[in-house]
Design a protein around this motif. Structure first.
Motif, PDB file in Angstrom:
ATOM      1  N   PRO A  59       0.820  -1.224   0.000  1.00  0.00           N
ATOM      2  CA  PRO A  59       0.000   0.000   0.000  1.00  0.00           C
ATOM      3  C   PRO A  59       0.850   1.269   0.000  1.00  0.00           C
ATOM      4  O   PRO A  59       0.506   2.252  -0.690  1.00  0.00           O
ATOM      5  CB  PRO A  59      -0.822  -0.124   1.294  1.00  0.00           C
ATOM      6  N   LEU A  60       1.948   1.273   0.759  1.00  0.00           N
ATOM      7  CA  LEU A  60       2.832   2.436   0.774  1.00  0.00           C
ATOM      8  C   LEU A  60       3.472   2.651  -0.596  1.00  0.00           C
ATOM      9  O   LEU A  60       3.582   3.796  -1.071  1.00  0.00           O
ATOM     10  CB  LEU A  60       3.917   2.250   1.832  1.00  0.00           C
ATOM     11  N   LEU A  61       3.888   1.563  -1.236  1.00  0.00           N
ATOM     12  CA  LEU A  61       4.516   1.665  -2.551  1.00  0.00           C
ATOM     13  C   LEU A  61       3.543   2.270  -3.567  1.00  0.00           C
ATOM     14  O   LEU A  61       3.933   3.140  -4.370  1.00  0.00           O
ATOM     15  CB  LEU A  61       4.972   0.285  -3.017  1.00  0.00           C
ATOM     16  N   LEU A  62       2.289   1.841  -3.530  1.00  0.00           N
ATOM     17  CA  LEU A  62       1.287   2.375  -4.456  1.00  0.00           C
ATOM     18  C   LEU A  62       0.986   3.840  -4.144  1.00  0.00           C
ATOM     19  O   LEU A  62       0.811   4.664  -5.057  1.00  0.00           O
ATOM     20  CB  LEU A  62       0.010   1.542  -4.382  1.00  0.00           C
ATOM     21  N   LEU A  63       0.945   4.170  -2.861  1.00  0.00           N
ATOM     22  CA  LEU A  63       0.638   5.538  -2.459  1.00  0.00           C
ATOM     23  C   LEU A  63       1.737   6.509  -2.877  1.00  0.00           C
ATOM     24  O   LEU A  63       1.468   7.633  -3.324  1.00  0.00           O
ATOM     25  CB  LEU A  63       0.432   5.594  -0.939  1.00  0.00           C
ATOM     26  N   ARG A  64       2.989   6.078  -2.729  1.00  0.00           N
ATOM     27  CA  ARG A  64       4.130   6.957  -3.037  1.00  0.00           C
ATOM     28  C   ARG A  64       4.673   6.745  -4.443  1.00  0.00           C
ATOM     29  O   ARG A  64       5.724   7.304  -4.765  1.00  0.00           O
ATOM     30  CB  ARG A  64       5.244   6.689  -2.023  1.00  0.00           C
ATOM     31  N   TRP A  65       3.987   5.976  -5.281  1.00  0.00           N
ATOM     32  CA  TRP A  65       4.514   5.662  -6.596  1.00  0.00           C
ATOM     33  C   TRP A  65       4.786   6.895  -7.468  1.00  0.00           C
ATOM     34  O   TRP A  65       5.798   6.933  -8.193  1.00  0.00           O
ATOM     35  CB  TRP A  65       3.593   4.701  -7.330  1.00  0.00           C
ATOM     36  N   PRO A  66       3.911   7.922  -7.459  1.00  0.00           N
ATOM     37  CA  PRO A  66       4.224   9.105  -8.268  1.00  0.00           C
ATOM     38  C   PRO A  66       5.583   9.719  -7.930  1.00  0.00           C
ATOM     39  O   PRO A  66       6.264  10.257  -8.815  1.00  0.00           O
ATOM     40  CB  PRO A  66       3.082  10.070  -7.923  1.00  0.00           C
ATOM     41  N   ARG A  67       6.011   9.631  -6.677  1.00  0.00           N
ATOM     42  CA  ARG A  67       7.323  10.139  -6.286  1.00  0.00           C
ATOM     43  C   ARG A  67       8.427   9.149  -6.617  1.00  0.00           C
ATOM     44  O   ARG A  67       9.499   9.530  -7.097  1.00  0.00           O
ATOM     45  CB  ARG A  67       7.322  10.440  -4.786  1.00  0.00           C
ATOM     46  N   ILE A  68       8.151   7.861  -6.372  1.00  0.00           N
ATOM     47  CA  ILE A  68       9.177   6.843  -6.598  1.00  0.00           C
ATOM     48  C   ILE A  68       9.491   6.686  -8.079  1.00  0.00           C
ATOM     49  O   ILE A  68      10.648   6.451  -8.458  1.00  0.00           O
ATOM     50  CB  ILE A  68       8.721   5.500  -5.994  1.00  0.00           C
ATOM     51  N   ARG A  69       8.511   6.852  -8.944  1.00  0.00           N
ATOM     52  CA  ARG A  69       8.728   6.635 -10.373  1.00  0.00           C
ATOM     53  C   ARG A  69       9.664   7.665 -10.988  1.00  0.00           C
ATOM     54  O   ARG A  69      10.188   7.461 -12.084  1.00  0.00           O
ATOM     55  CB  ARG A  69       7.384   6.651 -11.115  1.00  0.00           C
ATOM     56  N   ARG A  70       9.915   8.764 -10.284  1.00  0.00           N
ATOM     57  CA  ARG A  70      10.832   9.786 -10.789  1.00  0.00           C
ATOM     58  C   ARG A  70      12.303   9.439 -10.545  1.00  0.00           C
ATOM     59  O   ARG A  70      13.201  10.135 -11.011  1.00  0.00           O
ATOM     60  CB  ARG A  70      10.518  11.144 -10.143  1.00  0.00           C
ATOM     61  N   ILE A  71      12.545   8.347  -9.809  1.00  0.00           N
ATOM     62  CA  ILE A  71      13.914   7.911  -9.564  1.00  0.00           C
ATOM     63  C   ILE A  71      14.554   7.455 -10.877  1.00  0.00           C
ATOM     64  O   ILE A  71      13.919   6.768 -11.679  1.00  0.00           O
ATOM     65  CB  ILE A  71      13.939   6.749  -8.546  1.00  0.00           C
ATOM     66  N   ARG A  72      15.812   7.838 -11.092  1.00  0.00           N
ATOM     67  CA  ARG A  72      16.519   7.406 -12.292  1.00  0.00           C
ATOM     68  C   ARG A  72      16.736   5.894 -12.255  1.00  0.00           C
ATOM     69  O   ARG A  72      16.966   5.314 -11.205  1.00  0.00           O
ATOM     70  CB  ARG A  72      17.862   8.118 -12.402  1.00  0.00           C
ATOM     71  N   LEU A  73      16.669   5.303 -13.448  1.00  0.00           N
ATOM     72  CA  LEU A  73      16.761   3.841 -13.539  1.00  0.00           C
ATOM     73  C   LEU A  73      18.075   3.338 -12.971  1.00  0.00           C
ATOM     74  O   LEU A  73      18.107   2.321 -12.260  1.00  0.00           O
ATOM     75  CB  LEU A  73      16.613   3.402 -14.996  1.00  0.00           C
TER      76      LEU A  73
END
Length: 311
Positions: A59-73
């Motif tokens: 649930p935390l991963l889904l909630l914070r995904w918009p922020r996490i997805r900005r991490i460089r690969l």
């Protein structure tokens, strides 16, 4: 270009988080060693290590995904090196060498790799006291391992190579935690979810084996406690907090005290002997940790007394 944040000042919260992490790491190493002698496979231990936290933090991963997805690969991949690759290497080494050797070579040498990355890649300064402390840690590791370090007949060298590889991967993970720019819980959620996805792909492709279906609850619950709850959930969070409060290099240096804890715990819990040379190595590593960490209790600034007015 990546930015590497230097070391924060002394922080009591960071020390408390690292103390909890050290205890969890010790249980993690001992459970890997005992697990290598049971019917459980490395994949079984990995499923407990990453599966339970991944489900809890989903649930935390889904909630914070918009922020996490900005991490460089490349930063995310650097973080993932501390997941499945690290786990399989240290589990492989545990099949060939004692838990005390794992404690010496993984957290014991990680400060060398972390400092090397910080100096070579990010241009961080290397204080003389830390250089001396790292040298003392290396000497302590050599004393702790003793003749087992060069005894090819024992087969320990296979475990030692795996442990050194795991130490390098852990250093990459430690540095990644400093440059990702996300919180400790978010980093733990990302690491565990990615590792669980990799495990499921390996299982689906028949690349690894699992005996979880035939293992009974009395066998599983200690590993769920040490791997899933301890190393996976609590340890991942406390280590991230320690890095945020103390810095990557100080945290890695403090982690080098794990050999002392692992050696003593292995003596009482697994019956692995600790020789006089091993005890000397533990004490030497502890001294090196104190020097390399450079932690000092903050001095209180004494305000000068106000000047007295002449009578």
């Amino acid at each position: 270009m990546e930015t590497y944040r230097g070391e924060p000042a002394f922080n009591l919260k960071g020390l408390a988080a690292m103390a909890a992490t050290l205890l969890i790491w010790t249980g993690f190493l001992l459970s890997l060693r005992s697990g290598s002698q049971s019917v459980l496979t490395t994949t079984d231990l990995a499923l407990m290590r990453f599966g339970l936290p991944a489900l809890l933090f989903m649930p935390l991963l889904l909630l914070r995904w918009p922020r996490i997805r900005r991490i460089r690969l490349r930063h995310a991949l650097l973080l993932m090196l501390g997941g499945l690759p690290f786990f399989y290497l240290i589990a492989l080494g545990s099949h060939y060498a004692p838990a005390a050797h794992a404690g010496a070579l993984v957290p014991g040498t990680a400060p060398l790799f972390v400092t090397g990355l910080a100096v070579v890649v990010f241009g961080e300064p290397l204080p003389r006291q830390r250089l001396v402390g790292l040298g003392v840690i290396v000497a302590g590791v050599g004393v702790l391992l003793g003749s087992g370090l060069v005894d090819l007949a024992s087969g320990y060298w296979r475990g030692h190579l795996a442990f050194l590889g795991a130490s390098l991967l852990w250093a990459c993970y430690t540095v990644a935690l400093r440059i990702l720019g996300i919180g400790a819980l978010e980093a733990t959620a990302l690491l565990c979810a990615g590792s669980l996805a990799g495990l499921l792909l390996l299982l689906a492709g028949g690349q690894v084996d699992s005996n979880l279906a035939t293992a009974g609850w009395p066998l599983l619950w200690p590993y769920l406690l040490t791997q899933g709850l301890g190393a996976g959930i609590v340890g991942g969070f406390t280590y991230g907090v320690a890095i945020g409060a103390l810095g990557a290099e100080k945290t890695a240096a403090l982690g080098s005290i794990t050999p002392a804890l692992a050696a003593v715990a292995a003596l009482f819990l697994l019956g692995e002997p600790l020789s006089a040379g091993g005890l000397a190595g533990v004490l030497t590593i502890t001294l090196g940790v104190l020097l390399a960490s450079g932690l000092r209790w903050p001095r209180r600034e004494v305000q000068p007394a106000p000047a007295r007015e002449p009578d």
